[in-house]
Design a protein around this motif. Structure first.
Motif, PDB file in Angstrom:
ATOM      1  N   ALA A  50      -1.188  -4.129  -4.432  1.00 49.73           N
ATOM      2  CA  ALA A  50      -1.260  -5.811  -3.771  1.00 49.73           C
ATOM      3  C   ALA A  50      -0.050  -6.269  -3.434  1.00 49.73           C
ATOM      4  N   LYS A  51       1.140  -5.959  -4.298  1.00 50.51           N
ATOM      5  CA  LYS A  51       2.319  -6.460  -4.030  1.00 50.51           C
ATOM      6  C   LYS A  51       2.852  -6.021  -2.557  1.00 50.51           C
ATOM      7  N   VAL A 189      -8.839 -10.190  -1.346  1.00 49.66           N
ATOM      8  CA  VAL A 189      -8.841 -11.061  -2.412  1.00 49.66           C
ATOM      9  C   VAL A 189      -7.745 -10.434  -3.445  1.00 49.66           C
ATOM     10  N   LEU A 190      -6.744 -10.998  -4.102  1.00 54.57           N
ATOM     11  CA  LEU A 190      -5.560 -10.601  -5.094  1.00 54.57           C
ATOM     12  C   LEU A 190      -5.783 -11.454  -6.201  1.00 54.57           C
ATOM     13  N   GLY A 237      -3.991  -7.453 -10.842  1.00 57.23           N
ATOM     14  CA  GLY A 237      -2.727  -6.995 -11.134  1.00 57.23           C
ATOM     15  C   GLY A 237      -1.973  -8.349 -12.257  1.00 57.23           C
ATOM     16  N   GLY A 238      -1.163  -7.795 -12.998  1.00 58.08           N
ATOM     17  CA  GLY A 238      -0.574  -8.750 -14.041  1.00 58.08           C
ATOM     18  C   GLY A 238       0.905  -8.677 -13.543  1.00 58.08           C
ATOM     19  N   ILE A 264      -6.097 -15.510  -1.542  1.00 58.36           N
ATOM     20  CA  ILE A 264      -7.124 -14.861  -0.282  1.00 58.36           C
ATOM     21  C   ILE A 264      -6.093 -14.949   1.022  1.00 58.36           C
ATOM     22  N   LEU A 265      -6.235 -13.721   1.387  1.00 59.19           N
ATOM     23  CA  LEU A 265      -5.276 -13.303   2.752  1.00 59.19           C
ATOM     24  C   LEU A 265      -6.051 -12.587   3.689  1.00 59.19           C
ATOM     25  N   PRO A 266      -5.992 -12.988   5.141  1.00 55.87           N
ATOM     26  CA  PRO A 266      -6.461 -12.147   5.972  1.00 55.87           C
ATOM     27  C   PRO A 266      -6.043 -10.567   5.996  1.00 55.87           C
ATOM     28  N   LYS A 267      -7.118  -9.852   6.357  1.00 55.51           N
ATOM     29  CA  LYS A 267      -6.698  -8.414   6.404  1.00 55.51           C
ATOM     30  C   LYS A 267      -5.647  -7.876   7.365  1.00 55.51           C
ATOM     31  N   LEU A 268      -4.840  -7.112   6.850  1.00 55.89           N
ATOM     32  CA  LEU A 268      -3.551  -6.707   7.629  1.00 55.89           C
ATOM     33  C   LEU A 268      -3.783  -5.984   8.803  1.00 55.89           C
ATOM     34  N   ASP A 269      -4.978  -5.191   8.931  1.00 55.89           N
ATOM     35  CA  ASP A 269      -4.977  -4.258  10.021  1.00 55.89           C
ATOM     36  C   ASP A 269      -5.487  -5.350  11.252  1.00 55.89           C
ATOM     37  N   GLN A 270      -6.051  -6.457  11.059  1.00 59.43           N
ATOM     38  CA  GLN A 270      -6.232  -7.280  12.103  1.00 59.43           C
ATOM     39  C   GLN A 270      -5.018  -7.946  12.592  1.00 59.43           C
ATOM     40  N   PHE A 271      -3.906  -8.226  12.108  1.00 60.60           N
ATOM     41  CA  PHE A 271      -2.816  -8.509  12.498  1.00 60.60           C
ATOM     42  C   PHE A 271      -1.908  -7.339  13.412  1.00 60.60           C
TER      43      PHE A 271
END
Length: 281
Positions: A50-51, A189-190, A237-238, A264-271
């Motif tokens: 996630a990081k 979502v992380l 994750g912690g 909540i973040l946009p999916k990277l593949d779209q960018f």
């Protein structure tokens, strides 16, 4: 992350507890510890992924801004070439005009995409904020940073002290958050657990790393199993005590640092696809 062998812990626990508790009780505690240890190891692996996702997203944000600036610089160069062409240069005027139009079109596309993302983030944030009651709003902080929506939940609303079990009172708030997440399916979502710096040691929780990871895992499982969020979109994750937002020197500061964040973040593949559409010239 420091590796801890289960065997020495079990031996020490056995020597201390054997005379006080039955073998059955000891075996039960050992099984709980082994289960929590395995779950924590999985959470730490997911946190690393996630990081990396979050770091890549922030890098892509910078690449996006650099791409826009690069296109603008290219337009200036093309305009200069056009002047030279008009003054007797060798490049065809129509080709230069076409390149300028392509660059302008791509810049508009990037700006429109960024504006759309910003607008969606604002709508998401406003919808969630309006759905919360006044009492819930005291324990939920919603904000947008660098194009990412952060929902920060106070630990005293989600869990009992020193526990990773979600309290019944948190169900209503989590259901509202889950509805927002399900309404925006193009976002990942992380879930990130955070603690203060007060050490904790329980039979099935060794330290704040365990506690933060287990809390994040509890929220992920609640969102998936009780509120229907697709598990493929979720990561748990912690970060233990190592991501404070304020000082741990006061009780109020400790309270703010004990939190669970839903990012909540946009999916990277779209960018990446968007950046890949840049004109070749």
């Amino acid at each position: 992350m420091m590796k801890v062998s289960i065997l020495p812990v079990a031996v020490i626990a056995a020597s201390t507890l054997f005379s006080c508790v039955s073998q059955k009780k000891y075996d039960e505690l050992q099984n709980k510890f082994n289960s929590a240890y395995s779950e924590n190891q999985g959470c730490q692996t997911e946190l690393a992924v996630a990081k990396a996702k979050l770091a890549n997203y922030e890098a892509n944000q910078g690449q996006y801004e650099n791409t826009v600036q690069s296109e603008r610089n290219q337009i200036k160069q093309l305009q200069e070439q056009l002047k030279n062409c008009i003054n007797g240069g060798s490049k065809n005027v129509s080709e230069l005009v076409n390149e300028i139009n392509q660059s302008n079109k791509y810049i508009k596309h990037l700006i429109d995409a960024k504006s759309k993302s910003d607008s969606l983030n604002m709508v998401l944030t406003n919808n969630l904020t309006r759905s919360l009651s006044s009492s819930e709003a005291k324990d939920v902080d919603v904000k947008v940073l660098k194009g990412v929506v952060y929902i920060s939940l106070a630990d005293n609303m989600l869990y009992k002290s020193g526990s990773y079990e979600i309290s019944p009172a948190a169900g209503e708030t989590l259901s509202k958050i889950a509805k927002i997440i399900n309404d925006y399916r193009d976002y990942d979502v992380l879930i990130e657990g955070n603690t203060d710096n007060v050490p904790i040691s329980k039979p099935n929780i060794r330290n704040n790393w365990d506690l933060s990871a287990l809390r994040a895992s509890s929220v992920v499982q609640a969102l998936q199993n009780q509120y229907g969020v697709d598990g493929k979109r979720l990561t748990a994750g912690g970060r233990g005590e190592f991501n404070p937002i304020t000082t741990n020197a006061t009780a109020e500061g400790k309270s703010q640092n004990r939190r669970t964040q839903i990012i909540i973040l946009p999916k990277l593949d779209q960018f990446m696809d968007l950046i890949g559409q840049a004109p070749k010239n």
